[in-house]
Design an enzyme around this catalytic site. Sequence first.
Site, PDB file in Angstrom:
ATOM      1  N   GLU A 208       0.799  -1.216   0.000  1.00 57.09           N
ATOM      2  CA  GLU A 208       0.000   0.000   0.000  1.00 57.09           C
ATOM      3  C   GLU A 208       0.841   1.280   0.000  1.00 57.09           C
ATOM      4  OE1 GLU A 208      -3.091  -0.045   2.903  1.00 57.09           O
ATOM      5  OE2 GLU A 208      -3.785  -2.034   2.350  1.00 57.09           O
ATOM      6  N   GLU A 415      -4.962  -8.687   0.894  1.00 56.35           N
ATOM      7  CA  GLU A 415      -5.621  -8.336   2.165  1.00 56.35           C
ATOM      8  C   GLU A 415      -7.102  -8.131   1.930  1.00 56.35           C
ATOM      9  OE1 GLU A 415      -4.163  -4.928   4.368  1.00 56.35           O
ATOM     10  OE2 GLU A 415      -2.098  -5.610   4.114  1.00 56.35           O
TER      11      GLU A 415
END
Length: 509
Positions: A208, A415
């Site tokens: 991320e 995720e």
Amino acid sequence: MTSTVPPARTDAVPAARTSARTSARTSASTPASTPAARTAAEPPARAFPPGFRWGAATAAYQIEGAAAEGGRTPSIWDTFSHTPGRTAGGQTGDVAVDHYHRFREDVRLMARLGLTSYRFSLSWPRIQPTGRGPALESGLDFYRALADELAEHGIRPVATLYHWDLPQHLEDAGGWPVRESAERFAEYAALAAQALGDRIDTWVTLNEPWCSAFLGYGSGVHAPGRTSPADALRAAHHLNLGHGLAVGALRAALPSTAEIAVSLNLHAVRPLTGHSDDLAAARRIDAVGNRIFTGPMFAGAYPDDLLADTTHLVDWADLVRDGDLAEISRPIDLLGLNYYTPTVVSAARDGEAATARHDGHGASPHSPWPGADDVTFHRAPGELTAMGWPIDPTGLTELLTALHREHGLPLLVTENGAAFEDVVGPDGSVDDPRRIAYIRAHLAAVHHALEAGADVRGYYLWSLLDNFEWAYGYAKRFGAVHVDYDTLARTPKASAHWYAEVIRRGGID
Ligand code: GCO
């Protein structure tokens, strides 16, 4: 370039959540002789492909603890969490869930759940304390032992090199807004791959980078807590460059069979209405939320509209040097997607404060969206998790199918998961039907993407264990396994038992 902006929609409420929850509860708790259990022996209605990776994910600072052991030095998250007012209750990852000392127990837990793969991150300051120079053997030994334990239980490791724990030494030298951090990252990637490449065959460069750049240097709700739009954009470019340089370093150090990936939290951006101003707002957020990464990584260029939106903030011609885009666009083998909730935006209406944001990324007077000050964030329809994030699995299907269509790469959901207010029963058990319903609905969303032709190779539940949820401290529990923060005892929740059954059957009904 990935454009994840679909046509305007106002009907984003996911279908059939009630029945999903009901059936999840049934299969989690039904004794062996009932009709439902007999059904469980039959092939699942939604079977996943053979070899699909059934995983769970964690990150070093969120679980390891042992912050000052084995020669580890502080990362930006140690500094940040020890700064008063930065995290809920001043909580830190000093001890976290003590995975550093309990990893063997944790791997046994994973084996009991039947996980076929485990995604974790390497702590940069545990391996290379100052962010420069040789690797520390004690740090590498920890990860060697973890990988060996996983191998012993037949669990395939996936190592993320950077899940936000920049060595504080490198932040002191300027952090991600400075080009040298990208070079140091590639050097660390090479050290890690040389030492661990015999044990780990799947590598994720960054987790991320949007959060690292825009929450770390833009809104400041994440470490290092800086609030400069220009620095956030510089950080984004240097994270991209670090990714590309690291891909080169990993290819040079790893066997040719190794797979290299990046994990992006791409936003499923939805305009509130079909009005042209709202479409323009969605385009801006798609640019600075998604295409700022997918553009250079997959098309070798920053999108023109992003450059135009942010040209008053940063001198891109100076920032992006010759050769950078060729580095950043080095081919990778897998694309990791982290998905939790969609993002609904409109143009700011009269009288609305530009800072009236509901973007789910924490409260700050500073925006994490440079070049998009005239955009307002709205709550998507749907039930909320304990993070205040609306539940809408359709965004996951949309992103997976769009990524497949636009880049054609094999995909991993690296995720997905949810925090809820878990209640521990008198016998110590945790019945978490809402988490079961969330996971089930999102696995169905992955299955829809598979049916639509997307090459999705695995699903990693966030998270294996309750853990340190960054600025929220320990208040938000994402784990399939409950952790008692006084005793550090681990207890699988009902969702863990349910997920184990999904894995055993290879799918969901
Ligand atoms: C992120 C991170 C995880 C979080 C999880 C829940 O997306 O923020 O990758 O470390 O804990 O996503 O917020």
